[in-house]
Enzyme design. Structure first.
Site, PDB file in Angstrom:
ATOM      1  N   ARG A 179       0.811  -1.218   0.000  1.00  0.00           N
ATOM      2  CA  ARG A 179       0.000   0.000   0.000  1.00  0.00           C
ATOM      3  C   ARG A 179       0.847   1.271   0.000  1.00  0.00           C
ATOM      4  O   ARG A 179       0.333   2.361  -0.256  1.00  0.00           O
ATOM      5  CB  ARG A 179      -0.947  -0.002   1.198  1.00  0.00           C
ATOM      6  CG  ARG A 179      -2.163  -0.899   0.999  1.00  0.00           C
ATOM      7  CD  ARG A 179      -3.152  -0.735   2.139  1.00  0.00           C
ATOM      8  NE  ARG A 179      -2.780  -1.533   3.297  1.00  0.00           N
ATOM      9  CZ  ARG A 179      -3.339  -1.416   4.492  1.00  0.00           C
ATOM     10  NH1 ARG A 179      -4.272  -0.503   4.700  1.00  0.00           N
ATOM     11  NH2 ARG A 179      -2.956  -2.176   5.491  1.00  0.00           N
ATOM     12  N   GLN A 235      11.989 -14.960   6.979  1.00  0.00           N
ATOM     13  CA  GLN A 235      10.704 -15.634   6.878  1.00  0.00           C
ATOM     14  C   GLN A 235      10.465 -15.921   5.397  1.00  0.00           C
ATOM     15  O   GLN A 235      10.045 -15.053   4.632  1.00  0.00           O
ATOM     16  CB  GLN A 235       9.574 -14.774   7.451  1.00  0.00           C
ATOM     17  CG  GLN A 235       8.226 -15.489   7.462  1.00  0.00           C
ATOM     18  CD  GLN A 235       7.069 -14.582   7.864  1.00  0.00           C
ATOM     19  OE1 GLN A 235       7.175 -13.355   7.777  1.00  0.00           O
ATOM     20  NE2 GLN A 235       5.956 -15.170   8.278  1.00  0.00           N
ATOM     21  N   THR A 279       1.871 -13.809  11.800  1.00  0.00           N
ATOM     22  CA  THR A 279       2.803 -13.194  12.738  1.00  0.00           C
ATOM     23  C   THR A 279       3.479 -14.211  13.661  1.00  0.00           C
ATOM     24  O   THR A 279       4.650 -14.045  14.007  1.00  0.00           O
ATOM     25  CB  THR A 279       2.073 -12.144  13.578  1.00  0.00           C
ATOM     26  OG1 THR A 279       0.852 -12.705  14.093  1.00  0.00           O
ATOM     27  CG2 THR A 279       1.716 -10.925  12.725  1.00  0.00           C
TER      28      THR A 279
END
Length: 454
Positions: A19, A79, A85
């Site tokens: 975004r 990751q 999370t």
């Protein structure tokens, strides 16, 4: 800081930040001249984190480089797949297994959390809690996970997508940050499943897992302005505004005067002394210190500069990196200083550029003077001695030295060193021709009239 307790911080920074609509990773965008990531790292360090693991994506080496620049001993974990999370926190499995008293899981895109808040989370762990979640009262709770509190205890955190209508009615929302008892952290994270609307492993489920094991869970609250996240350019601007509000209050509380606080913008490392006066529309870039009693007049811009005691800058002054002003030095309107030391009491009052120079105490540099420090390939230095006087509209072609007490005549181009107490004049001799202007006008008017005849 919790005395005698060790602390591991896991800082999640693997989000794509789509975004933001930027080629730059979201966490490297800046508020107050420091990246979001840098703000979070600084706050965790101040809260006493002994070790920090930054979890990033596999294709963002620049995030790791920024983290290492901010905290050289930082550990980097990758990751590889973005599965929530809790999954991200488990990327720091090796550090979790090393054994720490306190574990904090924080987010690099939540940059305004104060060290005191991280310390409060740690204090709750020291008081016996296994999981401590940070929350806030939301003006608009849409999209946030909700705290479910019964009998004063945090029972669960329910994501907005999974919440019932009754649960969505509460405004007590999850800020995302969490602290875990170091002995329980790894077992709790490993026990989290993904039976939810997104099939992701939510860190928030650590609360329910801990409750199922009869471990204590707590909720702490923070102002919404402190825990706001940054997901787009609008939220970045909101975070910048909050940072500036805090900094302005801190500067005024320490004894400086801001005549129009909302128009002054600071960097994260700006240092302002007592009895400093800062007029409207002043911008401080990184690396600026202003000593006691100085005055920064309106519409000035400072970066990488040191302003000495009782010195003045502006209005419309510009100090670039390497500018150092001595006590009671004066930098006036439309003056630019770069990589130069300006001695105590020296005056450069208007319309002047001084770059790569040393200006002695009490020297006076006239309007329109420039140091010609660059030949297109290399920079050269100009030295102006104490008490020297440089007349207006002079060009000092570096490398050159103007001796102490010397005078440079107005309009001079100085290419050779000037001895102390000498006068240097480097300009063409004036020639005056009596009546020339009258004759020129008469001839010109006659030619103009002749050109109009058919």
């Amino acid at each position: 800081m919790q005395s005698g307790r060790s602390c591991l911080a896991i800082l999640l920074a693997a989000g794509e930040g789509t975004r933001m609509k930027s080629a730059r990773p979201k966490v490297l965008h800046e508020i107050g001249g420091r990246s979001l990531l840098g703000h979070a790292l600084a706050s965790l360090s101040e809260a006493g984190a002994d070790a920090v693991v930054v979890v990033t994506g596999p294709d963002r080496p620049e995030v790791a480089l920024e983290a290492q620049a901010a905290r050289p001993a930082v550990q980097i974990a990758i990751q590889a797949q973005r599965r929530g999370t809790a999954h991200a926190a488990l990327a720091a499995r090796e550090a979790l297994a090393a054994g720490y008293d306190d574990v904090i899981v924080a987010f690099a895109d939540t940059p305004l959390v104060r060290p005191e808040t991280f310390s409060a989370l740690r204090a709750a762990l020291a008081d016996g809690a296994a999981v401590v979640a940070l929350g806030f009262e939301a003006r608009d709770p849409t999209g946030y996970g909700r705290f479910i509190i019964r009998d004063g205890a945090l029972e669960a955190i329910v994501e907005h997508k999974d919440a019932t209508p009754d649960q969505r009615a509460t405004t007590l929302c999850n800020a995302g940050l969490m602290a875990l008892d170091g002995k329980q952290a790894l077992p709790l994270l490993e026990a989290i499943g993904n039976a939810n609307a997104q099939s992701e492993f939510y860190l928030t489920d650590a609360v329910a897992v801990a409750r199922s094991r009869r471990l204590r869970t707590r909720a702490l609250m923070a102002p919404e302005s402190e825990v706001q996240g940054v997901n787009d350019r609008i939220q970045l601007a909101v975070a910048e505004a909050e940072f500036q509000r805090r900094k302005r209050l801190a500067v005024m509380a320490e004894g400086a005067t801001l005549t129009a606080p909302d128009t002054v913008f600071f960097s994260h490392d700006t240092q302002i002394g007592r009895d400093v006066l800062i007029e409207p529309h002043v911008v401080f870039g990184p690396g600026v210190s202003v000593a006691d009693g100085a005055v920064i007049h309106a519409f000035s811009h400072l970066e990488g500069a040191e302003v000495g005691p009782a010195a003045t800058v502006g209005p419309y002054g510009r100090l670039r990196p390497g500018a150092k002003l001595g006590e009671k030095a004066k930098i006036g309107n439309f003056v630019e200083i770069k990589s130069s030391e300006i001695g105590a009491g020296a005056k450069i009052s208007h319309l002047t550029y001084v770059g790569d120079a040393t200006v002695g105490e009490g020297a006076n540099i006239g309007a329109g003077t420039i140091t010609c420090n660059y030949d297109g390939f290399f920079k050269y230095r100009t030295t102006i001695g104490a008490g020297a006087f440089v007349g207006s509209n002079s060009s000092l072609v570096a490398p050159v030295t103007i001796g102490a007490g010397a005078f440079v005549g107005s309009g001079s181009v100085v290419t050779d060193d000037v001895a102390p107490d000498a006068l240097a004049v480097g300009r063409g001799r004036q020639v005056t021709r009596e009546g020339w202007a009258k004759s020129f006008r008469e001839v010109s008017l006659a030619r103009k009239a002749a050109a109009k005849k058919p």
